[in-house]
Motif scaffolding. Structure first.
Motif, PDB file in Angstrom:
ATOM      1  N   HIS A   1       0.904  -1.304   0.130  1.00  0.00           N
ATOM      2  CA  HIS A   1       0.004   0.270   0.112  1.00  0.00           C
ATOM      3  C   HIS A   1       0.916   1.305   0.092  1.00  0.00           C
ATOM      4  CE1 HIS A   1      -4.150  -1.138   0.392  1.00  0.00           C
ATOM      5  NE2 HIS A   1      -3.976  -2.052   1.402  1.00  0.00           N
TER       6      HIS A   1
ATOM      7  N   THR B   1       0.308   5.896   0.197  1.00  0.00           N
ATOM      8  CA  THR B   1      -0.722   6.677   0.681  1.00  0.00           C
ATOM      9  C   THR B   1      -0.125   8.053   0.665  1.00  0.00           C
ATOM     10  OG1 THR B   1      -2.139   7.553   2.388  1.00  0.00           O
ATOM     11  CG2 THR B   1      -0.113   7.071   3.333  1.00  0.00           C
TER      12      THR B   1
ATOM     13  N   SER C   1       0.068   5.974  -5.271  1.00  0.00           N
ATOM     14  CA  SER C   1       0.724   7.076  -4.926  1.00  0.00           C
ATOM     15  C   SER C   1       2.376   7.110  -4.935  1.00  0.00           C
ATOM     16  CB  SER C   1       0.063   7.306  -3.420  1.00  0.00           C
ATOM     17  OG  SER C   1      -1.132   7.424  -3.316  1.00  0.00           O
TER      18      SER C   1
ATOM     19  N   ASP D   1      -6.974   9.518  -2.725  1.00  0.00           N
ATOM     20  CA  ASP D   1      -7.003   8.073  -3.204  1.00  0.00           C
ATOM     21  C   ASP D   1      -7.933   7.423  -2.819  1.00  0.00           C
ATOM     22  OD1 ASP D   1      -3.689   8.352  -2.205  1.00  0.00           O
ATOM     23  OD2 ASP D   1      -4.305   8.651  -4.120  1.00  0.00           O
TER      24      ASP D   1
ATOM     25  N   ARG E   1      -6.376   6.096   1.594  1.00  0.00           N
ATOM     26  CA  ARG E   1      -6.397   7.772   2.438  1.00  0.00           C
ATOM     27  C   ARG E   1      -5.868   7.540   3.845  1.00  0.00           C
ATOM     28  NH1 ARG E   1     -12.143   7.416   1.187  1.00  0.00           N
ATOM     29  NH2 ARG E   1     -12.552   8.553  -0.978  1.00  0.00           N
ATOM     30  N   SER E   2      -4.938   8.614   4.133  1.00  0.00           N
ATOM     31  CA  SER E   2      -4.430   8.537   5.235  1.00  0.00           C
ATOM     32  C   SER E   2      -5.230   8.476   6.590  1.00  0.00           C
ATOM     33  CB  SER E   2      -3.282   9.722   5.406  1.00  0.00           C
ATOM     34  OG  SER E   2      -4.137  10.693   5.255  1.00  0.00           O
TER      35      SER E   2
END
Length: 677
Positions: free
Chosen positions: A105, A107, A172, A182, A201-202
């Protein structure tokens, strides 16, 4: 013959004795996060990549693996990843090769402490297994590796003369080595053919511990300090699964194969492309791009609302694969081509230095890696595209071949024509398509060169394009003569670029020349006006300086080049500002614009200087688009780096000629001492 063989072996010594090493990181499980955010494929990705590297000659002990769910591998937590990078750095010596591979992943979040601020204000992060998020007005993560971290590690390897190749199969990612929103990670599709999307997403991340024991804690990791001076990236390449605002999928690959398993799309494509025995990183990436369309077409039909990924590559793509060499295999550009019947379509055109009737070499790479080639001639060229017939000698090539085209010479109309009584000086060095040729006829000469002996060399400017009040200049020696002729050749190409895009506009793109005093902007002039019939700009007062403000609200990424020639005749690269860096300017929208300001100290100094601003929308399968402004060379030093940025995705549909923005500004000293555009 034996002597030649010895010389060749000596020249290639750094390639033959380079030790290749790799660090493979795959993060499937985020143990402090909900399992809905976990991935399936990273553990498969690192095993697939390891198998491929062993076939490429890597030794098993030289491949370090950090991945959850892989027997014998260490867990991919942030501290462990940094420690593995530190061990790899300590093991590496001058002349070695290192591959840094990350699957998982990504971000984006704001990081005001970064030295390099992204145009969209967001930094790219890779999420380690132990990532935690703290929710609030400012999202703070622990257990992540930031783009500034990766930049520091890469700089440390480069400082030891190690060739660094990076592969980021994450979303990203396209600014991951240079220090919006995102889509959430969701599983879509049937259970036996599920597609998972990499990218969070954070604010989706939790600060608490959801699925791991409460004793598990993320360990803060210090950022490796950058070397005192930035190291030129002649020995650097990076592949990214997507642009920084996009997400990338993992799905069962190969499609419809009985033994298919979940894989990251970029990882699978890289491994498949390696089977064609590519010689350079560009060959490898071209193979990757050729494998994307069928998968992307299928995903576009299944998930029509998704913005699907466009792979990105940067760095010295013309360097030999898995070796330590900053010297490109070719100094001429190579463009991917697509075959349709007996025709080839090239994603490059007038803006890249192609022209009708230009002789080229056409190359077809077969499934087994064999390359067949034949000469050809460009039949037609538009701003961003060109076409030619398939050479007769290659018409029998199978439809699965990869096609590419490289020019055999520069367009004659673009070359600086020099009238002289002796041969041109040796050692002239120019980026394609700028060139210098002897003018046989004084009537069509751009420049007249006269050797004055001990008094130096006189250069008379004959062409109206130079538009200077100084019709002749005397330089002291041959080195200064070379620099001045090279600058004039570049200037002729800049003028041609502006002529190609005359009155062109790019919706959502703005550039302005600003006058600043300390931290206060005094006035601003759009460069489109400054490049036209605008009255002379006033001179700069003491303490004032010029800055260029570039703004993208188009909703698309851009291929952008800002470059100039200072009063001494030296080429100045503004964006990208370092060899090997990207010229992709990030996507911005009216609500969230991508903005960047650039200082122009060489333009502040006055004298007869020029500034070019050139931008086009980034389109799928675009060729490297630096508009012939490829390198910022040190004076008298031949550039080693092929600075390119390429983008892949779905083949573009038939469309009218692409939008293009171009402005060429001139700043000179007029009779009143002021500056004029």
């Amino acid at each position: 013959m034996q002597a030649l063989l010895v010389l060749w072996l000596l020249a290639c010594g750094s390639l033959a004795f380079a030790t290749p090493r790799a660090l493979l990181v795959g993060v499937s499980e985020l143990v402090n996060q909900p399992q809905a955010l976990w991935l399936q494929a990273p553990r498969n990705d690192v095993m697939l990549m390891r198998e491929a590297l062993l076939k490429q000659g890597f030794a098993a002990p030289d491949i370090a693996t950090l991945a959850d769910g892989v027997p014998g591998a260490a867990l991919p937590e942030a501290q462990a990843i940094h420690e593995a990078l530190a061990r790899l750095l300590a093991q590496s010596k001058s002349g070695d090769f290192v591959l840094l591979y990350f699957s998982g992943h990504g971000t984006r979040l704001r990081d005001v402490a970064k030295r390099y601020q992204e145009p969209d204000g967001l930094s790219e992060n890779f999420l380690a297994r132990d990532v935690r998020g703290t929710l609030g007005a400012d999202t703070v993560l622990s257990g992540d590796l930031r783009d500034a971290d990766f930049d520091a590690w890469i700089q440390a390897f480069l400082a030891k003369n190690v060739f660094v190749a990076s592969v980021f199969d994450t979303c990203s990612a396209n600014s991951m080595t240079r220090g919006s929103v995102d889509a959430p990670a969701t599983a879509e599709g049937a259970g036996d053919d599920e597609v998972r999307w990499r990218g969070l997403r954070s604010m989706q991340l939790t600060g608490g511990n959801v699925s791991a024991p409460s004793s598990a804690r993320a360990t803060p990791v210090p950022v490796l300090p950058l070397p005192a001076e930035s190291v030129p990236r002649a020995r650097y390449v990076a592949f990214f699964a997507s642009e920084s605002h996009q997400i990338t999928p993992e799905l069962r690959l190969p499609r419809k194969a009985r033994n298919a398993r979940a894989q990251g799309l970029l990882t699978w494509a890289v491994v498949e492309a390696l089977s064609r025995k590519p010689a350079t990183w560009r060959d490898l990436f071209d193979g990757v791009l050729a494998l994307y369309p069928p998968v992307i077409d299928e995903l576009a039909q299944r998930f029509p609302t998704r913005e699907l990924p466009s792979p990105v590559a940067e760095g010295n793509l013309d360097a030999p694969l898995f070796a330590n060499s900053g010297a490109p295999a070719s100094t001429r550009p190579v463009w991917r081509a697509q075959r349709s019947g007996d025709s080839l379509a090239i994603g490059a055109g007038l803006l890249d230095g192609l022209a009708p009737q230009l002789p080229v070499r056409v190359l077809a790479t077969l499934d087994d890696g064999t390359v067949r080639s034949a000469p050809g001639t460009v039949a037609q060229a538009r701003l961003g595209a060109a076409g030619l017939a398939v050479p007769a000698a290659l018409k029998d090539v199978a439809g699965s071949a990869f096609w590419s085209v490289t020019p055999l010479t520069e367009p004659a109309a673009i070359a600086l024509r020099v009238r002289a009584d002796k041969p041109l000086p040796a050692g002239l060095s120019l980026d394609y398509p700028a060139a210098i040729r002897t003018a046989e006829d004084a009537a069509n000469a751009d420049v007249r060169w006269t050797d004055l002996g001990a008094a130096g060399h006189r250069i008379e400017l004959l062409a109206p394009m130079f538009g200077t009040t100084v019709s002749a200049v005397v330089v002291p020696d041959t080195a200064a003569l070379r620099r001045r002729l090279q600058a004039l050749a570049q200037l002729k190409w800049l003028a041609q670029l502006q002529a190609y895009a005359k009155e062109g506009q790019l919706d959502g793109f703005d550039a302005a020349l600003e006058v600043w005093s300390a931290d206060r902007m005094l006035r601003s002039t759009p460069v489109a006006q400054a490049a036209g019939a605008l009255p002379a700009l006033p001179g700069l007062a003491t303490g004032e300086r010029l800055r260029l403000n570039v703004r993208n609200t188009s909703g698309r990424s851009l291929d952008l080049v800002v470059a100039g020639i200072d009063a001494r005749g030296t080429l100045q690269s503004v964006y990208p500002d370092e060899p090997g860096e990207s010229n992709r300017f990030k996507r911005g929208t009216p609500e969230q614009p991508a903005v960047k300001r650039f200082d122009l100290p060489w333009l502040d100094a006055g004298g007869d200087a020029r500034l070019l601003v050139m931008a086009v929308p980034a389109t799928p399968y675009s060729a490297p688009r630096l508009f012939g402004m490829a390198s910022a060379q040190a004076e008298g030093v031949q550039a080693e780096v092929a600075q390119v940025r390429v983008r892949g995705g779905q083949p573009p549909a038939e469309r009218s000629e692409r939008q293009v923005f171009a402005a060429l500004l001139r700043r000179g000293t007029g009779p009143d001492g002021g500056a004029r555009p």
